[in-house]
Design a protein around this motif. Structure first.
Motif, PDB file in Angstrom:
ATOM      1  N   VAL A  73       0.924  -1.260  -0.122  1.00 43.04           N
ATOM      2  CA  VAL A  73      -0.041  -0.066  -0.048  1.00 43.04           C
ATOM      3  C   VAL A  73       0.934   1.125   0.069  1.00 43.04           C
ATOM      4  CG1 VAL A  73      -1.753   1.301   1.109  1.00 43.04           C
ATOM      5  CG2 VAL A  73      -1.988  -1.045   1.170  1.00 43.04           C
ATOM      6  N   LEU A  74       1.945   1.356   0.944  1.00 39.00           N
ATOM      7  CA  LEU A  74       2.870   2.468   1.010  1.00 39.00           C
ATOM      8  C   LEU A  74       3.527   2.582  -0.554  1.00 39.00           C
ATOM      9  CD1 LEU A  74       4.435   1.933   4.370  1.00 39.00           C
ATOM     10  CD2 LEU A  74       2.973   3.753   3.802  1.00 39.00           C
ATOM     11  N   ARG A  75       3.898   1.652  -1.158  1.00 37.41           N
ATOM     12  CA  ARG A  75       4.593   1.824  -2.344  1.00 37.41           C
ATOM     13  C   ARG A  75       3.840   2.456  -3.442  1.00 37.41           C
ATOM     14  NH1 ARG A  75       7.990  -3.688  -2.309  1.00 37.41           N
ATOM     15  NH2 ARG A  75       9.891  -2.973  -1.114  1.00 37.41           N
ATOM     16  N   LYS A  76       2.594   2.210  -3.246  1.00 38.58           N
ATOM     17  CA  LYS A  76       1.479   2.855  -4.141  1.00 38.58           C
ATOM     18  C   LYS A  76       0.907   4.339  -3.965  1.00 38.58           C
ATOM     19  CE  LYS A  76      -0.510  -1.512  -5.611  1.00 38.58           C
ATOM     20  NZ  LYS A  76      -1.803  -2.544  -5.494  1.00 38.58           N
ATOM     21  N   LEU A  77       1.448   4.698  -2.501  1.00 41.94           N
ATOM     22  CA  LEU A  77       1.196   6.175  -2.243  1.00 41.94           C
ATOM     23  C   LEU A  77       1.801   7.094  -2.621  1.00 41.94           C
ATOM     24  CD1 LEU A  77      -0.953   6.759   0.142  1.00 41.94           C
ATOM     25  CD2 LEU A  77       0.705   6.772   1.576  1.00 41.94           C
ATOM     26  N   PRO A  78       1.324   8.005  -3.523  1.00 40.64           N
ATOM     27  CA  PRO A  78       2.262   9.181  -4.078  1.00 40.64           C
ATOM     28  C   PRO A  78       2.960  10.104  -3.206  1.00 40.64           C
ATOM     29  CG  PRO A  78       0.089   8.894  -5.186  1.00 40.64           C
ATOM     30  CD  PRO A  78       0.138   8.210  -3.913  1.00 40.64           C
ATOM     31  N   SER A  79       2.339  10.011  -2.152  1.00 42.35           N
ATOM     32  CA  SER A  79       3.023  11.046  -1.147  1.00 42.35           C
ATOM     33  C   SER A  79       4.163  10.249  -0.110  1.00 42.35           C
ATOM     34  CB  SER A  79       2.091  11.489   0.178  1.00 42.35           C
ATOM     35  OG  SER A  79       1.316  10.451   0.493  1.00 42.35           O
ATOM     36  N   ALA A  80       4.502   9.035  -0.414  1.00 44.49           N
ATOM     37  CA  ALA A  80       5.443   8.531   0.229  1.00 44.49           C
ATOM     38  C   ALA A  80       7.047   8.683  -0.497  1.00 44.49           C
ATOM     39  CB  ALA A  80       5.121   6.771   0.288  1.00 44.49           C
ATOM     40  N   LEU A  81       7.621   9.416  -0.098  1.00 45.09           N
ATOM     41  CA  LEU A  81       8.780  10.073  -0.690  1.00 45.09           C
ATOM     42  C   LEU A  81       9.786   8.868  -0.281  1.00 45.09           C
ATOM     43  CD1 LEU A  81       8.556  13.769   0.284  1.00 45.09           C
ATOM     44  CD2 LEU A  81       7.925  12.431  -1.766  1.00 45.09           C
ATOM     45  N   ALA A  82       9.872   8.423   0.976  1.00 41.93           N
ATOM     46  CA  ALA A  82      10.760   7.389   1.275  1.00 41.93           C
ATOM     47  C   ALA A  82      10.241   6.324   2.442  1.00 41.93           C
ATOM     48  CB  ALA A  82      11.881   7.973   2.017  1.00 41.93           C
ATOM     49  N   ILE A  83      10.664   5.306   2.156  1.00 46.55           N
ATOM     50  CA  ILE A  83      10.258   3.934   3.039  1.00 46.55           C
ATOM     51  C   ILE A  83      11.545   3.310   3.332  1.00 46.55           C
ATOM     52  CG2 ILE A  83       9.013   2.130   3.232  1.00 46.55           C
ATOM     53  CD1 ILE A  83       7.308   2.984   0.731  1.00 46.55           C
ATOM     54  N   ARG A  84      11.981   3.199   4.693  1.00 43.34           N
ATOM     55  CA  ARG A  84      12.979   2.779   5.294  1.00 43.34           C
ATOM     56  C   ARG A  84      12.508   1.416   6.349  1.00 43.34           C
ATOM     57  NH1 ARG A  84      16.847   2.763   2.813  1.00 43.34           N
ATOM     58  NH2 ARG A  84      17.650   1.852   4.801  1.00 43.34           N
ATOM     59  N   PRO A  85      13.116   0.287   6.210  1.00 43.71           N
ATOM     60  CA  PRO A  85      12.969  -0.702   7.202  1.00 43.71           C
ATOM     61  C   PRO A  85      13.434  -0.048   8.531  1.00 43.71           C
ATOM     62  CG  PRO A  85      14.922  -0.943   5.683  1.00 43.71           C
ATOM     63  CD  PRO A  85      14.368   0.027   5.568  1.00 43.71           C
ATOM     64  N   ALA A  86      12.394  -0.726   9.554  1.00 39.30           N
ATOM     65  CA  ALA A  86      12.645  -0.156  11.028  1.00 39.30           C
ATOM     66  C   ALA A  86      12.264  -1.521  11.736  1.00 39.30           C
ATOM     67  CB  ALA A  86      11.742   0.932  11.238  1.00 39.30           C
ATOM     68  N   ILE A  87      12.425  -1.178  13.119  1.00 38.61           N
ATOM     69  CA  ILE A  87      11.973  -2.175  14.027  1.00 38.61           C
ATOM     70  C   ILE A  87      11.551  -1.532  15.448  1.00 38.61           C
ATOM     71  CG2 ILE A  87      14.132  -2.730  14.793  1.00 38.61           C
ATOM     72  CD1 ILE A  87      13.348  -5.549  15.096  1.00 38.61           C
ATOM     73  N   GLY A  88      10.375  -1.836  15.952  1.00 35.11           N
ATOM     74  CA  GLY A  88      10.125  -1.219  17.305  1.00 35.11           C
ATOM     75  C   GLY A  88      10.774  -2.383  18.295  1.00 35.11           C
ATOM     76  N   VAL A  89      11.394  -1.840  19.559  1.00 31.12           N
ATOM     77  CA  VAL A  89      11.911  -2.634  20.222  1.00 31.12           C
ATOM     78  C   VAL A  89      11.308  -2.419  21.700  1.00 31.12           C
ATOM     79  CG1 VAL A  89      14.138  -3.770  21.333  1.00 31.12           C
ATOM     80  CG2 VAL A  89      13.800  -3.457  18.982  1.00 31.12           C
ATOM     81  N   GLY A  90      10.627  -3.176  22.361  1.00 33.07           N
ATOM     82  CA  GLY A  90      10.407  -2.757  23.932  1.00 33.07           C
ATOM     83  C   GLY A  90      10.382  -4.169  24.901  1.00 33.07           C
ATOM     84  N   GLY A  91      10.990  -3.751  26.199  1.00 31.52           N
ATOM     85  CA  GLY A  91      10.957  -4.973  26.990  1.00 31.52           C
ATOM     86  C   GLY A  91      11.414  -6.263  26.425  1.00 31.52           C
ATOM     87  N   ASN A  92      10.556  -7.356  26.133  1.00 32.77           N
ATOM     88  CA  ASN A  92      11.121  -8.669  25.571  1.00 32.77           C
ATOM     89  C   ASN A  92      10.569  -9.131  24.226  1.00 32.77           C
ATOM     90  OD1 ASN A  92       8.436  -8.937  26.536  1.00 32.77           O
ATOM     91  ND2 ASN A  92       8.835 -10.912  27.573  1.00 32.77           N
TER      92      ASN A  92
END
Length: 144
Positions: A73-92
């Protein structure tokens, strides 16, 4: 949404993969770290995932399929100028995520609701990272 869940979101380390390797960490209510400033420029940005909708643990395969759908969906969004891999880390725990530069708040709210996420982190340019609660209609804005 209960206060313990909001506290968990606020305490999460939101790590964005940098173009040349390594990570930069976003923290709720903290400014965008220097390594991300050039990437975001003057644009809005969001850090979100499709993993574990409604903060309920799901099997890895289901999460992977949902994350790939979000990316498509993001790749088809004209307003998405950059998409970077990420990770949310919390506790375990940790959740693969995406850092998106460009979409406005209404677009990211819609995506978070489409993928049944209770909250996501967003900001404008190099300002502060904010936790945005999306459960309920319409989104309720910043977590206090």
């Amino acid at each position: 949404m209960d206060s313990a869940l909001i506290a968990a979101y606020r305490d999460t380390d939101y790590r964005v993969r940098l173009p040349l390797g390594g990570f930069a960490s976003l923290r709720v209510d903290a400014p965008v770290p220097d390594p991300l400033r050039m990437l975001v420029g003057a644009h809005s940005w969001a850090f979100m995932t499709a993993w574990n909708p409604c903060s309920q643990v799901r099997p890895r395969h289901q999460n992977h399929v949902a994350q790939q759908a979000l990316l498509a969906v993001l790749r088809k969004l004209p307003s998405a100028l950059a998409i970077r891999p990420a990770i949310g880390v919390g506790g375990n725990w940790h959740e693969p995520s995406l850092f998106i530069v460009g979409p406005v708040l209404a677009e990211t709210d819609a995506l978070a609701q489409q993928f049944l996420q209770n909250a996501y982190v967003h900001g404008l340019a190099d300002g502060y990272a904010r936790l945005r609660l999306t459960s309920g209609e319409p989104p309720r804005g910043q977590a206090g």
